[in-house]
Every structure is written in structure tokens, then in C-alpha cells.
Scaffold this active site. Structure first.
Site, PDB file in Angstrom:
ATOM      1  N   LYS A  53      22.892 -95.448  -5.244  1.00 42.03           N
ATOM      2  CA  LYS A  53      22.190 -94.201  -5.616  1.00 42.03           C
ATOM      3  C   LYS A  53      21.386 -93.672  -4.424  1.00 42.03           C
ATOM      4  O   LYS A  53      21.370 -92.472  -4.144  1.00 42.03           O
ATOM      5  CB  LYS A  53      21.291 -94.438  -6.834  1.00 42.03           C
ATOM      6  CG  LYS A  53      22.103 -94.632  -8.119  1.00 42.03           C
ATOM      7  CD  LYS A  53      21.301 -95.172  -9.285  1.00 42.03           C
ATOM      8  CE  LYS A  53      22.250 -95.482 -10.454  1.00 42.03           C
ATOM      9  NZ  LYS A  53      21.569 -96.079 -11.602  1.00 42.03           N
ATOM     10  N   GLN A  97      15.723 -98.520 -12.744  1.00 42.99           N
ATOM     11  CA  GLN A  97      17.036 -99.142 -12.939  1.00 42.99           C
ATOM     12  C   GLN A  97      16.995-100.086 -14.140  1.00 42.99           C
ATOM     13  O   GLN A  97      16.186-101.011 -14.189  1.00 42.99           O
ATOM     14  CB  GLN A  97      17.443 -99.894 -11.657  1.00 42.99           C
ATOM     15  CG  GLN A  97      18.834-100.495 -11.716  1.00 42.99           C
ATOM     16  CD  GLN A  97      19.945 -99.448 -11.836  1.00 42.99           C
ATOM     17  OE1 GLN A  97      19.894 -98.392 -11.209  1.00 42.99           O
ATOM     18  NE2 GLN A  97      20.947 -99.721 -12.652  1.00 42.99           N
ATOM     19  N   ASP A 120      17.183 -89.566 -15.284  1.00 45.14           N
ATOM     20  CA  ASP A 120      18.229 -90.329 -15.971  1.00 45.14           C
ATOM     21  C   ASP A 120      18.465 -89.782 -17.383  1.00 45.14           C
ATOM     22  O   ASP A 120      19.428 -90.141 -18.041  1.00 45.14           O
ATOM     23  CB  ASP A 120      17.789 -91.804 -16.083  1.00 45.14           C
ATOM     24  CG  ASP A 120      18.702 -92.730 -15.288  1.00 45.14           C
ATOM     25  OD1 ASP A 120      19.762 -92.274 -14.839  1.00 45.14           O
ATOM     26  OD2 ASP A 120      18.329 -93.907 -15.125  1.00 45.14           O
TER      27      ASP A 120
END
Ligand code: NDP
Length: 286
Positions: A53, A97, A120
Site C-alpha cells: 500500500k 491494517q 478503508d
């Protein structure tokens, strides 16, 4: 029939190019775009995801600032870091994460993220906006699936879609996005308690599979000429990656199919970059 390959890498490239332009335009107006990444613990797969990422972020001109916490950290320390990032005016997006190491709670950490920085798309406010038909940040994997369909001009309006899997990360938000006004598909959500799954799946014009079971969906689940989106990513004993769909067999029946790797996977990261650029633009307008 041999199916058309829906090339997620190529679609991701298009999304990343468009994102790079958006980020550059913001920079021209004096607005730098910053993604804060948070990795808790030492799980190698999570570390690899975060690295990829950050690499993509650098490629499109997004600055990433990385934070690491040990696996023995308390929930309070994770929440404390998130709150600091929420307050930090230089941060546009926060990537926590998941999953967090055992003993920590993913959902109560996610709920601390400022919804305006939740790139996200997993904060209850952002998930709720999907229910209200007004998505702001949609979760990256579902929106990546939609983008692939859009790129290849595969119409959703009136299509019978079967989504196999009902996780809050993939199946459920994807089903809602597809059934929303504007997308207008007729959606069935199937799961581990669905009776005659193969029969239900065979009714699909578009079959999306997100179950986490290697090559579970075989040719008998797929109607001739259906479009198949395979979200699954499973590592075999030999170390290769396979999806939830038995690719060779299904490609003989389907009209179009996403491969694994190179299908939905690259789209997830690309949509994270897209969301981060959108978050930066929204902050620039404030
Ligand atoms: P979850 O484990 O959270 O959910 C799996 C879903 O599949 C559940 O709803 C479960 O049903 C259903 N399921 C499990 N077994 C069966 C079965 N035999 N028949 C029918 N349904 C079944 O997984 P995720 O949604 O997080 O992920 C799914 C897959 O997608 C995984 O392979 C994951 O690695 C991959 N993934 C890929 C991403 C990408 O970027 N491409 C991103 C995120 C995930 P029930 O609810 O009844 O238990």
C-alpha cells in the site's frame, strides 16, 4: 466457450493514473495528500500488505507516514494513536491494517477512526451511508469489484447478482452497493447456511464469490455465459495463490472472469489510493 479475462491489474492502473492526476492537481493548489498507515504486531502477511500500500501511495504522489506498534500493545495505545492521527491536520487518511493481533478488537479500534479519514470505508458511519444510498468512502474491495464491472461495460441494471459471502468487509457492502439506486441489480446474498448453493449460484448473471475457500466454486455453480468475480485469495501448500473459484473449469462456462492473482486484489489497493485522494480533496475544500 473460453471466458474473457477481466484484467484487474489494467483497471487498477487506470484508477491509479486517475488518482495520481487528482493528487497532483491538489498539490498544485498547495494541498499535499498524506496517508497514515498503522501496523500492529508482526504478522508477515499484514506487513507485506502495508508495504505494498505504501509503495502504491508513493507511485501516485501520496505521502505515507508509517506507525508500528508491537503485538503486546494494549487496545488503549492503539486507540490513543488513532486519536492522535484524527487530530493531526496533516493526515488525510488513516489505514489501520486488519486483523489486529489476538487480544485486540478490530471493530472497537475502527470505530475510533474519524469517518472523514476512514479511507478503508469500514467505520460504521461509512458503512451506514451505503445503506442510505449515499456512499462517501465505500470499502475498497467491494468498490474495486464494481469498478471492474464498470470498466468492462458489464451492466448491472436488472441483472441477477448472487454474492456468495456476507462479511462486513466484502459480501454485505458489495451486495448493498449493487442493489442501490443507480446500480439497480437484483441481489441475492448466499452464505454457509444457504441451501443448494450451486443451484442458487447458477441463477446469477453475475456471480461474486468471497468465501475464503480455495477453488470451492466449480463449473456446476455457473450458468453458461455468466460473469464471475472471484474475490478469494488463498495460498496453497506449494505457495501459489488461488481464488475461491476453480478458474480453468469455470472459464470454460463463464463469459468473463477475474483471474487470481491479477483480478480483484490489485483493485483493493487502487481504491484505497482513490479514497485517500478523495479524502484529501474534501479536506482541501473545508
Ligand atoms: P470471511 O471469512 O469474513 O467471510 C466468508 C464468508 O463466506 C462468510 O459469510 C461465510 O458464511 C461464507 N462461506 C464460508 N464458507 C462457505 C461455504 N462453504 N458456502 C457458502 N458460503 C460460505 O471472509 P472475507 O469476506 O473477509 O474474505 C473472503 C475471501 O476474500 C478470502 O479469500 C479473503 O482472502 C479474500 N479477500 C480478498 C480481498 C482482495 O483484495 N481481493 C480483500 C478481502 C478479502 P457465514 O457468514 O455463514 O459464515
Amino acid at each position: 466457450m473460453s471466458a474473457q479475462i477481466l484484467d484487474g491489474k489494467a483497471v487498477a492502473r487506470a484508477v491509479l493514473d486517475e488518482t495520481a492526476e487528482r493528487v497532483a492537481a491538489l498539490k498544485d493548489r498547495g494541498k499535499e495528500t498524506t496517508l497514515a498507515t498503522v501496523l500492529v504486531g508482526d504478522d508477515p502477511a499484514s506487513a507485506a500488505y502495508v508495504r505494498s500500500k505504501r509503495r502504491r501511495a508513493a507511485e501516485v504522489g501520496i505521502r505515507s507516514v508509517h506507525h508500528e506498534l508491537g503485538s503486546d500493545v494494549s487496545q488503549d495505545r492503539v486507540v490513543g494513536l488513532i486519536r492522535r492521527l484524527n487530530e493531526d491536520p496533516s493526515v488525510d487518511g488513516i489505514l489501520l491494517q486488519l486483523p489486529l493481533p489476538a487480544g485486540l478488537d478490530d471493530q472497537s479500534a475502527t470505530i475510533e477512526i474519524d469517518p472523514a479519514k476512514d479511507v478503508d470505508g469500514l467505520h460504521p458511519t461509512n458503512l451506514g451511508m451505503i445503506v442510505l444510498d449515499r456512499p462517501v468512502f465505500a470499502p475498497c474491495t467491494p468498490s474495486g469489484c464494481l469498478r471492474i464491472l464498470e470498466h468492462y461495460d458489464i451492466p448491472l441494471t436488472g441483472a441477477n447478482v448472487v454474492v456468495v459471502g456476507r462479511s462486513f468487509l466484502v459480501g454485505r457492502p458489495l451486495a448493498l452497493l449493487m442493489a442501490a439506486r443507480g446500480a439497480d441489480a437484483t441481489v441475492t446474498i448466499a452464505h454457509s447456511r444457504t441451501k443448494d448453493l450451486a443451484g442458487v449460484a447458477r441463477r446469477a448473471d453475475i456471480l461474486v464469490v468471497a468465501v475464503g475457500r480455495p477453488e470451492m466454486v466449480t463449473g456446476r455453480y455457473v450458468r453458461d455465459g455468466a460473469v464471475v468475480i472471484d474475490v478469494g485469495i488463498n495460498r496453497t501448500e506449494s505457495g501459489s495463490l488461488v481464488g475461491d473459484v476453480k478458474y480453468d473449469e469455470v472459464a470454460e462456462v463463464a463469459a468473463a472472469i477475474t483471474p487470481v492473482p491479477g483480478g480483484v486484489g490489485p483493485m483493493t489497493v487502487a481504491m484505497l489510493m482513490h479514497n485517500t485522494a478523495v479524502a484529501s480533496g474534501m479536506r482541501a475544500r473545508r
